[in-house]
Design an enzyme around this catalytic site. Structure first.
Site, PDB file in Angstrom:
ATOM      1  N   ASP A 463      30.755  28.444  30.097  1.00  0.00           N
ATOM      2  CA  ASP A 463      32.218  28.000  30.388  1.00  0.00           C
ATOM      3  C   ASP A 463      33.216  27.561  29.099  1.00  0.00           C
ATOM      4  O   ASP A 463      32.692  27.797  27.864  1.00  0.00           O
ATOM      5  CB  ASP A 463      32.081  26.414  31.199  1.00  0.00           C
ATOM      6  CG  ASP A 463      32.977  26.433  32.189  1.00  0.00           C
ATOM      7  OD1 ASP A 463      34.213  26.970  31.895  1.00  0.00           O
ATOM      8  OD2 ASP A 463      32.905  25.690  33.219  1.00  0.00           O
ATOM      9  N   ASP A 533      38.597  28.039  40.323  1.00  0.00           N
ATOM     10  CA  ASP A 533      37.954  26.922  40.889  1.00  0.00           C
ATOM     11  C   ASP A 533      38.748  26.699  42.276  1.00  0.00           C
ATOM     12  O   ASP A 533      38.199  25.816  42.632  1.00  0.00           O
ATOM     13  CB  ASP A 533      38.351  25.623  39.771  1.00  0.00           C
ATOM     14  CG  ASP A 533      37.610  25.645  38.658  1.00  0.00           C
ATOM     15  OD1 ASP A 533      36.649  26.250  38.431  1.00  0.00           O
ATOM     16  OD2 ASP A 533      37.878  25.172  37.689  1.00  0.00           O
TER      17      ASP A 533
HETATM   18  C1  GLA Z   1      34.955  24.411  34.971  1.00  0.00           C
HETATM   19  C2  GLA Z   1      34.231  25.358  35.960  1.00  0.00           C
HETATM   20  C3  GLA Z   1      33.766  24.505  37.161  1.00  0.00           C
HETATM   21  C4  GLA Z   1      32.871  23.686  36.571  1.00  0.00           C
HETATM   22  C5  GLA Z   1      33.384  22.630  35.515  1.00  0.00           C
HETATM   23  C6  GLA Z   1      32.353  21.761  34.936  1.00  0.00           C
HETATM   24  O1  GLA Z   1      36.113  23.686  35.564  1.00  0.00           O
HETATM   25  O2  GLA Z   1      35.381  26.469  36.289  1.00  0.00           O
HETATM   26  O3  GLA Z   1      33.204  25.685  37.782  1.00  0.00           O
HETATM   27  O4  GLA Z   1      31.698  24.411  35.940  1.00  0.00           O
HETATM   28  O5  GLA Z   1      34.037  23.317  34.544  1.00  0.00           O
HETATM   29  O6  GLA Z   1      32.930  20.718  34.264  1.00  0.00           O
END
Ligand code: GLA
Length: 717
Positions: A463, A533
């Site tokens: 990420d 997301d």
């Molecule tokens: C980002 C990702 C999510 C999740 C969060 C965790 O927003 O897109 O899928 O992994 O971080 O903090």
């Protein structure tokens, strides 16, 4: 012969199955672009050099306006692709052709240009992928002089669209967090349209993909299956820039340039040093946007994705982020794993929260030790359980980041980007580690390598959750400090490549606050990207359709979660069908799903696995136009190789006035063959039709009002 140098016309001709790209070498050793479009029958068919003139006596010359690689030189009226400063202050380039080489199988061309006076070499590299109708370009600078050269701008490529043909329309992808890859369209008018990322990642706002279609005299553009489209995508994941420019020249040339963003950029090219740009992918389709996308998809699957898993099917994934957030305790994870396995998941991924004092986004990033309260005996008991349930285990990391509230930051505050005498702005309570630094790179490789060596991990979700601020590297010599934009991305790629070399059976997913790192650069080092997301199944449709304009469906994970932003009260089928559009994941809180829902979900997972090879390896046809997400019906067809079988997914947003849904005309089937259909067809529809009938008269899906979906399967007899 994909690439030829035609002595007679002094021109380079690059041809793929259906396209041709040509430029000329002028008597004074300049390269002038002459053609990009459909492949023509005879060599004599390709255009000759235009007359070299200026519109007014004070304007740039035609040869400069149509330059194959426009460097800042003489009168510069359009976007330049290369700008340097020599040590004596000269900021003008005089690039002349020096020599060229062709690879043995004639699919790679290198042309060396040299500055007339200074020791600067510019190598233009072209590679052809004739089976995908794709051409890629890249530039390498070499300093063969005795003094350093400051590179202030260097793009991967630039080309003028055919002039004297008419007006163009630009299609691109824009968005925000949770609203990624929305299709945007605008007519090209005089001036520049700049699309860019300048926050050290690709970005949610814009995507380094573009498509330009020719408008007919009546003002209509290309469709999904007809019309001329020129398109491209940059293979880069840091600051990038695409410039579409229409200049007031005698021909009203529209030029597209793409590459690393020159915003805050500078590179010190030391004597003997080289600088390589990222690759730029280009294509031309005379069958609309559908062919353009399929060519890009095929190219990504066949040539871009890391080879290890490129041809393999993606596992059905379970991830608990949407279900339990940071609360990833062993016991709850084990419960979820049992249910996920029963449903048919093949990969169980633990998300954020498993390490350090990471109970929210306020602390712990950087401290990659397993949290002993959540996992008293480390991660291995959970991993063993997951494996014993027949699933692979995956893990979330965010290596490039640090929370100020972490042991790592307390020990190494200078490891984060910063400026002297300026406080550092946090975003999501975190700072970005300076990957330009060797010690930071080694630290990251060390803990990631340990993590992968000490655990049976098959999958890493990588990420990157913030935009940059205070991009300073005060420890570096002043003239190198602006190199971070490039050094960071190169270090990221290198890190992942090193990890892959040591742990070849681990899959990698690129994520960035949802879809902030969806680009071909990531796809060259990671196996897929996280799309958004936003997992609301209705919102997902335009996001996924937009994504598919540029990127292969297989590279996109789509999760079924409990999110219901539109208060759609969606059926489980609708939620799954929406996630069938790419690689399937599940992210709902299975502890809250009823037995009946779990059983239905298991059936849907089985159904997905049956059609998965068609969706992930086949070709995609958008049966309804590219949209912003407000149409009644969206439908998409996936077709296996050899036109042997396929799937249609159709989604109804709403239905009015007892109207039937629209007839869907299938594409690219074998007209002579008979196909058997099954699934959600209207009862009055025949279940055996020729390929020709499926394409000419189409089918009516069974869609029942608001937020309903249909899945139709067809197979050649
Ligand atoms: C980002 C990702 C999510 C999740 C969060 C965790 O927003 O897109 O899928 O992994 O971080 O903090």
């Amino acid at each position: 012969m994909p690439i030829q140098f035609l002595e007679k016309g002094q021109s380079f001709l690059l041809t793929t199955r259906n396209t041709a790209y040509a430029f000329h070498l002028t008597p004074d050793a300049r390269l002038v672009h002459t053609y990009y479009g459909a492949k023509l029958k005879f060599l004599e068919d390709y255009p000759l050099l235009p007359e070299n003139r200026s519109l007014a006596s004070f304007n740039a010359e035609t040869f400069d306006m149509l330059a194959e690689f426009p460097a800042t030189s003489r009168v510069m009226e359009t976007e330049s692709a290369l700008q340097v400063r020599f040590s004596d202050g000269t900021r003008d380039l005089r690039l002349v052709y020096d020599s060229h080489t062709l690879s043995e199988n004639e699919d790679e061309l290198n042309i060396l240009l040299r500055d007339e006076h200074y020791g600067l070499g510019v190598n233009l590299r072209y590679r052809l992928y004739p089976d995908c109708d794709i051409l890629t370009r890249q530039v390498t600078l070499t300093n063969s002089g005795a003094e350093a050269i400051t590179v202030e701008k260097i793009m991967s490529g630039s080309f003028p669209l055919p002039y004297e043909r008419g007006e163009f329309r630009l299609t691109h992808l824009a968005g925000t967090w949770a609203t990624e890859t929305q299709v945007q369209r605008t007519t090209v008018t005089p001036g520049q349209k700049v699309l860019e990322g300048r926050l050290n990642y690709t970005g949610h706002a814009h995507n380094p993909f573009f498509a330009l279609d020719l408008l007919s005299q009546e003002g209509y553009g290309a469709t999904e299956s007809s019309g001329e489209v020129w398109f491209g995508a940059l293979q880069w994941s840091g600051n990038w820039k695409t410039v579409v420019e229409q200049a007031h020249t005698p021909f009203r040339v529209t030029r597209v340039s793409a590459g690393i963003n020159d915003y805050d950029f500078s590179w010190q090219l030391e004597p003997g040093g080289t600088f390589e740009t990222p690759w730029l992918t280009l294509g031309y389709s005379r069958e609309g946007f559908g062919t353009a996308s399929r060519n890009l998809h095929r190219y990504q699957l066949n040539y871009v994705l890391p080879r290890r898993f490129a041809a393999e099917l993606r596992p059905v994934l379970y991830n608990s982020w949407e279900a339990v957030g940071f609360n990833v305790r062993e016991e709850v994870q084990m419960q979820l794993a049992e249910k996920a396995a029963k449903m048919g998941a093949e990969l169980f991924v633990i998300d954020d929260g498993w390490f350090g004092e990471r109970h929210s986004d306020k602390a712990g990033l950087g401290d990659w030790e397993v949290n002993p309260q959540k996992f008293p005996n480390g991660l291995n008991p959970l991993i063993e359980k997951v494996n014993s349930l027949g699933m692979q285990f995956g893990i979330w990391v965010e290596p490039e980041m640090v929370n100020p509230d972490s042991d790592l930051y307390r020990a190494h505050p200078d490891w984060a980007y910063h400026f002297p005498n300026r406080s550092s702005t946090t975003k999501r309570n975190q700072l970005i580690l300076n990957l330009s630094r060797q010690d930071v790179q080694e630290h990251l490789f060390g803990w990631l390598d340990r993590l992968l060596s000490e655990h049976n991990i098959s999958y890493v979700k990588w990420d990157y959750n913030r935009t940059i601020s205070e991009p300073g590297w005060p420890e570096a010599p002043l003239e190198q400090q602006r190199e971070i934009w490039v050094r960071h991305v190169r270090a990221l790629y290198n890190l992942v490549d090193r990890l892959r070399a040591r742990h070849p059976d681990v899959m990698f997913e690129a994520c960035s606050g949802g879809g902030g790192r969806a680009d071909m650069g990531m796809l060259a080092h990671f196996d897929h990207t996280w799309t958004s997301d936003n997992t609301d199944p209705l919102d997902r449709l335009p996001i996924q359709q937009g994504y598919s304009l540029a990127y292969a469906p297989k590279t996109m994970f789509c999760w079924v979660t409990d999110m219901d932003l539109n208060k759609g009260n969606y059926s489980l089928r609708y939620r799954f069908h929406s996630s069938f559009m790419g690689s399937l994941g599940v992210g709902g809180n299975l502890n809250h799903w009823s037995e009946a829902e779990l059983a239905e979900a298991a059936q849907l997972v089985t159904e997905y696995k049956r059609i998965r090879p068609i969706i992930q390896q086949g070709e995609q046809f958008r049966l309804t136009p590219l949209e912003k997400g407000d149409r009644e019906l969206m439908a998409v067809q996936y077709l296996a190789a050899g036109q042997s079988e396929g799937v249609v997914l159709a989604f109804n947003r709403r239905q009015h006035f007892w109207r039937n849904p629209q007839r869907l005309l299938l594409q690219n089937l074998d007209p002579e063959a008979l196909y058997t259909l099954s699934g959600d067809l209207l009862p009055s529809e025949p279940v055996r039709l020729s390929g020709q009938a499926l394409m000419e008269r189409g089918i009516l899906p069974q869609l029942d009002g608001l937020l309903s979906s249909a899945l139709i399967y067809f197979k050649k007899e």
